[in-house]
Design an enzyme around this catalytic site. Structure first.
Site, PDB file in Angstrom:
ATOM      1  N   ARG A  64      42.586 -49.779  11.026  1.00  0.00           N
ATOM      2  CA  ARG A  64      43.020 -50.899  11.884  1.00  0.00           C
ATOM      3  C   ARG A  64      42.501 -50.726  13.317  1.00  0.00           C
ATOM      4  NH1 ARG A  64      48.523 -51.783  14.238  1.00  0.00           N
ATOM      5  NH2 ARG A  64      48.517 -53.909  15.047  1.00  0.00           N
ATOM      6  N   HIS A  68      40.187 -53.539  15.068  1.00  0.00           N
ATOM      7  CA  HIS A  68      40.642 -54.246  16.278  1.00  0.00           C
ATOM      8  C   HIS A  68      39.719 -54.013  17.471  1.00  0.00           C
ATOM      9  CE1 HIS A  68      45.000 -55.611  15.362  1.00  0.00           C
ATOM     10  NE2 HIS A  68      44.216 -55.733  14.311  1.00  0.00           N
ATOM     11  N   HIS A 193      43.757 -55.078   3.858  1.00  0.00           N
ATOM     12  CA  HIS A 193      45.176 -55.143   3.495  1.00  0.00           C
ATOM     13  C   HIS A 193      45.482 -54.559   2.118  1.00  0.00           C
ATOM     14  CE1 HIS A 193      46.031 -58.301   6.844  1.00  0.00           C
ATOM     15  NE2 HIS A 193      45.688 -57.123   7.305  1.00  0.00           N
ATOM     16  N   TRP A 209      51.211 -54.028   1.287  1.00  0.00           N
ATOM     17  CA  TRP A 209      50.666 -55.118   0.467  1.00  0.00           C
ATOM     18  C   TRP A 209      50.538 -54.704  -0.998  1.00  0.00           C
ATOM     19  CZ3 TRP A 209      49.157 -54.231   5.489  1.00  0.00           C
ATOM     20  CH2 TRP A 209      49.143 -55.315   6.360  1.00  0.00           C
TER      21      TRP A 209
HETATM   22  C1  HEM Z   1      43.367 -62.875   9.347  1.00  0.00           C
HETATM   23  C2  HEM Z   1      43.051 -61.624   9.584  1.00  0.00           C
HETATM   24  C3  HEM Z   1      44.064 -60.532   9.782  1.00  0.00           C
HETATM   25  C4  HEM Z   1      45.350 -60.607  10.224  1.00  0.00           C
HETATM   26  C5  HEM Z   1      46.115 -61.840  10.680  1.00  0.00           C
HETATM   27  C6  HEM Z   1      45.900 -59.275  10.195  1.00  0.00           C
HETATM   28  C7  HEM Z   1      47.187 -58.947  10.546  1.00  0.00           C
HETATM   29  C8  HEM Z   1      47.766 -57.714  10.360  1.00  0.00           C
HETATM   30  C9  HEM Z   1      49.129 -57.392  10.641  1.00  0.00           C
HETATM   31  C10 HEM Z   1      50.183 -58.361  11.192  1.00  0.00           C
HETATM   32  C11 HEM Z   1      49.313 -56.088  10.313  1.00  0.00           C
HETATM   33  C12 HEM Z   1      50.595 -55.271  10.430  1.00  0.00           C
HETATM   34  C13 HEM Z   1      50.579 -54.408  11.675  1.00  0.00           C
HETATM   35  C14 HEM Z   1      51.818 -53.532  11.742  1.00  0.00           C
HETATM   36  O1  HEM Z   1      52.916 -54.104  11.721  1.00  0.00           O
HETATM   37  O2  HEM Z   1      51.664 -52.305  11.809  1.00  0.00           O
HETATM   38  C15 HEM Z   1      48.061 -55.575   9.837  1.00  0.00           C
HETATM   39  C16 HEM Z   1      47.872 -54.292   9.387  1.00  0.00           C
HETATM   40  C17 HEM Z   1      46.669 -53.812   8.939  1.00  0.00           C
HETATM   41  N1  HEM Z   1      45.467 -54.484   8.949  1.00  0.00           N
HETATM   42 FE1  HEM Z   1      45.207 -56.458   9.284  1.00  0.00          FE
HETATM   43  N2  HEM Z   1      44.935 -58.426   9.746  1.00  0.00           N
HETATM   44  C18 HEM Z   1      43.798 -59.136   9.487  1.00  0.00           C
HETATM   45  C19 HEM Z   1      42.584 -58.642   9.057  1.00  0.00           C
HETATM   46  C20 HEM Z   1      42.318 -57.312   8.824  1.00  0.00           C
HETATM   47  C21 HEM Z   1      41.005 -56.771   8.552  1.00  0.00           C
HETATM   48  C22 HEM Z   1      39.710 -57.577   8.529  1.00  0.00           C
HETATM   49  C23 HEM Z   1      41.172 -55.428   8.359  1.00  0.00           C
HETATM   50  C24 HEM Z   1      40.128 -54.385   8.066  1.00  0.00           C
HETATM   51  C25 HEM Z   1      39.036 -54.604   7.354  1.00  0.00           C
HETATM   52  C26 HEM Z   1      42.575 -55.144   8.512  1.00  0.00           C
HETATM   53  C27 HEM Z   1      43.144 -53.900   8.339  1.00  0.00           C
HETATM   54  C28 HEM Z   1      44.502 -53.638   8.472  1.00  0.00           C
HETATM   55  C29 HEM Z   1      45.107 -52.354   8.111  1.00  0.00           C
HETATM   56  C30 HEM Z   1      44.396 -51.140   7.514  1.00  0.00           C
HETATM   57  C31 HEM Z   1      46.471 -52.478   8.410  1.00  0.00           C
HETATM   58  C32 HEM Z   1      47.568 -51.436   8.163  1.00  0.00           C
HETATM   59  C33 HEM Z   1      47.753 -50.572   9.381  1.00  0.00           C
HETATM   60  C34 HEM Z   1      48.832 -49.532   9.214  1.00  0.00           C
HETATM   61  O3  HEM Z   1      49.180 -49.182   8.078  1.00  0.00           O
HETATM   62  O4  HEM Z   1      49.319 -49.048  10.239  1.00  0.00           O
HETATM   63  N3  HEM Z   1      43.245 -56.296   8.802  1.00  0.00           N
HETATM   64  N4  HEM Z   1      47.136 -56.584   9.869  1.00  0.00           N
END
Ligand code: HEM
Length: 290
Positions: A64, A68, A193, A209
């Protein structure tokens, strides 16, 4: 303090400043001197260093962080993106979308201290790819050569990262700005995700997820198609343990996206191929590497 001890202290702090900088702002960057295999070993050790954290791995958090950092790119203004590691500075570090990534940045600070000849931005993007590979994902092709900016340099405006509570139009606006098409959009979101979880205090959503959040797979697509998702803005499966964001659900509500969800659910090898290529492109947005 005019004593010898005072002079030694002064010297130590100058040395520390020259090496690591104040606020991580300054750096010795000699990409040609970096031993990337050693960096890789340190990242792998870090990923597995705290079994009490979340699902026992820092891998998803590092993925993440890398995303970002790069996801602020704008192909129209030609700013933001991978170069700079601008998330070290305000206002980007305090953007709500980056909540929780302070943990990742401080973990990576330990790696940076061991490898000051590498830029932060090379280290962050490299760590994301190493984490994907370590969690069973595709091979990631990655090249060094990004540079760090200094505090006060231009940084991208905040508000460019996607908001999980929104839908199709928003997804398209964000990812078209990055230069991606529909197939890459679906691969990137579903690959990201497959990993990790939401944290209430960071995003207002909670839960993973998939049931295997430290394994990179096409499981996100299979679950999205096969489970019944109820709720809003937090969608949950029948067990109430798994989560989908409105932006995730939009991937099956939009036929142009859904056809790729179906394809990736059926063919994991093909999904790995598309994801890997799109990830490498994402990691190079806004750099002079090409
Ligand atoms: C429409 C696009 C996206 C939205 C709205 C989105 C939104 C989010 C949100 C709300 C979280 C939860 C954060 C938390 O509460 O810790 C999250 C976690 C995460 N996202 Fe996304 N995301 C998007 C695209 C992506 C992409 C493109 C990737 C990587 C290729 C990604 C990788 C991750 C990962 C690995 C986590 C988990 C982080 C953790 O476990 O701490 N996301 N995302």
């Amino acid at each position: 303090m005019g004593t010898a001890a005072g002079i030694i202290l002064w010297k130590t702090s100058v040395k520390a400043h020259a090496l690591f900088g104040i606020d991580g702002n300054e750096s010795i960057q000699k990409p040609e001197d970096v031993k990337w295999e050693d960096v890789r070993k340190d990242i792998v050790t870090l990923i597995e260093s705290n079994s009490d954290y979340d699902d026992g791995s820092y891998g998803p958090l590092l993925v993440r962080l890398a995303w970002h950092q790069c996801g602020t790119y704008c192909q129209y203004y030609k700013d933001g993106g991978s170069d700079g590691a601008t998330m070290r500075f305000k206002p980007e570090c305090s953007d709500d979308a980056n909540n929780g990534l302070d943990i990742a940045r401080s973990l990576m600070e330990g790696i940076r201290k061991k490898h000051p000849e590498a830029s932060y931005t090379d280290l962050w993007t490299y760590a994301g790819g190493v984490a994907i590979e370590e969690m069973g994902g595709p091979e990631i092709s990655w090249r060094p050569g990004r540079t760090d900016s200094k505090s006060g340099d231009t940084y991208p405006p905040v508000g460019r990262l996607p908001d999980g509570a929104r839908g199709e139009d928003h997804i398209r606006a964000v990812f078209y700005r990055l230069g991606f098409g529909d197939e890459e959009i679906v691969a990137l979101i579903g690959g990201g995700h497959a990993l990790g979880r939401c944290h209430n205090e960071r995003s207002g959503f909670h839960g993973p997820w998939t049931f295997a959040p430290t394994t990179f797979s096409n499981e996100f697509f299979r679950l999205l198609l096969e489970e019944k998702w109820n709720g809003n803005p937090q969608f949950e499966d029948s067990t109430g343990e798994l989560v989908m964001l409105p932006t995730d659900i939009a991937l099956i509500q939009t036929p142009d996206f859904k056809k790729f969800v179906v394809k990736f659910a059926k063919d994991e090898a093909y999904f790995f191929q598309v994801f890997s290529k799109a990830w490498t492109e994402l990691m190079e947005l806004g750099t002079n590497i090409k």
